[in-house]
Design an enzyme around this catalytic site. Structure first.
Site, PDB file in Angstrom:
ATOM      1  N   ILE A   1      48.052  34.895 -26.582  1.00 32.76           N
ATOM      2  CA  ILE A   1      47.202  36.046 -26.302  1.00 32.76           C
ATOM      3  C   ILE A   1      45.914  35.548 -25.652  1.00 32.76           C
ATOM      4  O   ILE A   1      45.209  34.707 -26.221  1.00 32.76           O
ATOM      5  CB  ILE A   1      46.885  36.825 -27.600  1.00 32.76           C
ATOM      6  CG1 ILE A   1      48.189  37.293 -28.276  1.00 32.76           C
ATOM      7  CG2 ILE A   1      45.972  38.002 -27.298  1.00 32.76           C
ATOM      8  CD1 ILE A   1      49.064  38.221 -27.455  1.00 32.76           C
ATOM      9  N   LYS A   2      45.615  36.068 -24.470  1.00 34.79           N
ATOM     10  CA  LYS A   2      44.407  35.645 -23.761  1.00 34.79           C
ATOM     11  C   LYS A   2      43.215  36.488 -24.206  1.00 34.79           C
ATOM     12  O   LYS A   2      43.254  37.719 -24.152  1.00 34.79           O
ATOM     13  CB  LYS A   2      44.595  35.790 -22.246  1.00 34.79           C
ATOM     14  CG  LYS A   2      45.480  34.737 -21.644  1.00 34.79           C
ATOM     15  CD  LYS A   2      45.634  34.901 -20.148  1.00 34.79           C
ATOM     16  CE  LYS A   2      44.638  34.066 -19.392  1.00 34.79           C
ATOM     17  NZ  LYS A   2      44.912  34.058 -17.942  1.00 34.79           N
ATOM     18  N   VAL A   3      42.180  35.798 -24.639  1.00 35.17           N
ATOM     19  CA  VAL A   3      40.946  36.443 -25.107  1.00 35.17           C
ATOM     20  C   VAL A   3      39.766  35.838 -24.346  1.00 35.17           C
ATOM     21  O   VAL A   3      39.609  34.625 -24.319  1.00 35.17           O
ATOM     22  CB  VAL A   3      40.747  36.221 -26.624  1.00 35.17           C
ATOM     23  CG1 VAL A   3      39.412  36.803 -27.090  1.00 35.17           C
ATOM     24  CG2 VAL A   3      41.906  36.826 -27.414  1.00 35.17           C
TER      25      VAL A   3
ATOM     26  N   ILE B   1      49.516  36.442 -22.053  1.00 33.90           N
ATOM     27  CA  ILE B   1      49.194  37.816 -21.645  1.00 33.90           C
ATOM     28  C   ILE B   1      47.803  38.162 -22.167  1.00 33.90           C
ATOM     29  O   ILE B   1      47.457  37.831 -23.302  1.00 33.90           O
ATOM     30  CB  ILE B   1      50.242  38.837 -22.154  1.00 33.90           C
ATOM     31  CG1 ILE B   1      49.872  40.243 -21.666  1.00 33.90           C
ATOM     32  CG2 ILE B   1      50.410  38.792 -23.675  1.00 33.90           C
ATOM     33  CD1 ILE B   1      50.968  41.271 -21.796  1.00 33.90           C
TER      34      ILE B   1
END
Length: 364
Positions: free
Chosen positions: A137-139, A106
Site C-alpha cells: 500500500i503506497k502512503v 497501489i
C-alpha cells in the site's frame, strides 16, 4: 545473465514503474520477469494514462455499469483487477526471493494524503480486499502520512512510503517503519511477514534545484544535487542499520526497509538518459524504472556499484549549494506538496474520464 539479474546479484532489485491490462495479459509482463524485473509500482498518474488514454477498459466499464456505481467505485474495480492480476504474476518471485521482492504497489486515494485516520482505514481496506500477501500500500510521506505508516505496519500490512524528497523526511519515514515493527512485535506477531520500501524521488530534485542554479548562473552543480541528495540518504540508511534498536528488530526477523529510487527517468535531455540508474546502484536498494528507462539501461547501462562512491564529493556539493543561498530543505518540502497535488490532479482527471465513458455507454 541479463543486466537486471546482474543488478539483483549486486543487491539492487528493479521494479517496473508502469501497469496496464494488456501488458499483464499479452506476455509482456512475463517477458519482463524473465529479464529480471522483480516488482511493479503504480500511481494515479499511471492509471490515468492507462484508463483514459485507451479503450482497454471499455468492457470493464460496460460490465460494471449496471451496478449503479460511482466513477470512484468504477475506478477501484478496474484498478484492483489490474493490481490483483499483476500480483498473481509476481507471486512466484515473492516466494522465490523469500518475501524480498515480487510486490505490486497501489496508492491510497491521493486526496487522503493529509488525513491520517482515513489513510489507515483505506490502506487496510485495499490490502484486505485484494487479499494477496505481495501487495504494498503506497502512503505519501507527509506529516499526516507517517503515523498511518506506523499503524499499517503494526497491522502487518506492507507499505511503500512514497513522495520522499529529502534526507530528513527519509529519516522520519524510517522511524515510522521501525515504530510500526515495534508495535507489531509487542502484539507477538511475526515480523518476517511485513515489508516496506522508502520511495525516494530523484530526478525532480534536479529539475527544481537547476532552476535556482540557473538564476544565479551556477553551472557547476547543475545535474548533481539529486544524486548527491540520494547518496547522503543512503549513508543515513546504513547508519540506521547499525543501531541497537534496529539490530534488536532484525534479530526477531524484521525485514530491512530498503530505499527505493523513484522518478528515475531523466527529465533534462542534456543529461544521460540513465543518470538516475547508473549513479545509484548499491546493495539493499530498489530502482523502479518506467519502460523507456528500462530499455535505455538494457541498451547502454553498466552494472557496477556506484552508490557508495564519491560520497565525500556529494557532501561537498550539498554544502556548496547551501553556501550559494539555496535552501534544499525548502525545495524538497515544496516538491512533496507539488507531488501530492500532481497525483490528486491525475486522480481527478482519471475520474472525469471514467465518468465520460460511463455516460457514453449509458446513452448507447
Amino acid at each position: 545473465m541479463t543486466k537486471f539479474k546482474k543488478l539483483a546479484n549486486a543487491g539492487q532489485s528493479v521494479w517496473y514503474d508502469f501497469i496496464r491490462r494488456d501488458i499483464i495479459l499479452n506476455g509482456t509482463m512475463q517477458s519482463l520477469i524473465n529479464k529480471g524485473i522483480r516488482g511493479i509500482t503504480s500511481n494515479p498518474s499511471i492509471f490515468d494514462k492507462a484508463i483514459s488514454g485507451s479503450t482497454l477498459y471499455d468492457l470493464d466499464v460496460k460490465e460494471f455499469l449496471n451496478n449503479n456505481i460511482s466513477p470512484i467505485e468504477m475506478y477501484e474495480k478496474i484498478a484492483l483487477k489490474d493490481i490483483k492480476l499483476a500480483a498473481e504474476k509476481m507471486l512466484s518471485i515473492y516466494v522465490k526471493t523469500n518475501r524480498l521482492d515480487g510486490y505490486v504497489s497501489i496508492e491510497v486515494n491521493p486526496n487522503l494524503a493529509y488525513d491520517t485516520e482515513k489513510t489507515i482505514v483505506e490502506g487496510k481496506r485495499l490490502f484486505n480486499q485484494i487479499g494477496l500477501p505481495n501487495i504494498m500500500i503506497k502512503v505519501p510521506a507527509t506529516q499526516e502520512g507517517l503515523p498511518a505508516v506506523t499503524e499499517l505496519i503494526a497491522a502487518g500490512i506492507n507499505v511503500n512510503v512514497t513522495l520522499i524528497f529529502s534526507m530528513n523526511n527519509y529519516i522520519d519515514v524510517a522511524e515510522a517503519y521501525i515504530s510500526g515493527l515495534e508495535k507489531l512485535l509487542k502484539k507477538g506477531n511475526n515480523l518476517k511477514k511485513v515489508a516496506s520500501v522508502a520511495s525516494f524521488f530523484v530526478s525532480r530534485v534536479d529539475t527544481a534545484v537547476d532552476k535556482e542554479l540557473e538564476k544565479i548562473g551556477n553551472k557547476e552543480l547543475q545535474g548533481k544535487i539529486a544524486v548527491a541528495n540520494s547518496k547522503l540518504s543512503y549513508k543515513e540508511f546504513n547508519k540506521i542499520l547499525d543501531t541497537q534498536r534496529w539490530e534488536h528488530l532484525s534479530a526477531k526477523g524484521a525485514n530491512i526497509q530498503r530505499l527505493l529510487w523513484a522518478s528515475t527517468s531523466t527529465k533534462n535531455p542534456k543529461y544521460s538518459d540513465i543518470l538516475y540508474v547508473q549513479e545509484l546502484i548499491g546493495k539493499q536498494t530498489v530502482n523502479t524504472m518506467p519502460p523507456a528507462t528500462i530499455d535505455n539501461f538494457i541498451d547502454h547501462g553498466n552494472v557496477e556499484e556506484t552508490l557508495t562512491k564519491n560520497v565525500d564529493v556529494a557532501e561537498e556539493q550539498i554544502k556548496k549549494l547551501s553556501e550559494l543561498g539555496i535552501n534544499l530543505e525548502e525545495i524538497t518540502a515544496k516538491l512533496q506538496v507539488d507531488g501530492v497535488k500532481a497525483f490528486s490532479d491525475s486522480f481527478k482527471s482519471l475520474l472525469l474520464s471514467i465518468e465520460e465513458k460511463m455516460l457514453k455507454f449509458k446513452e448507447l
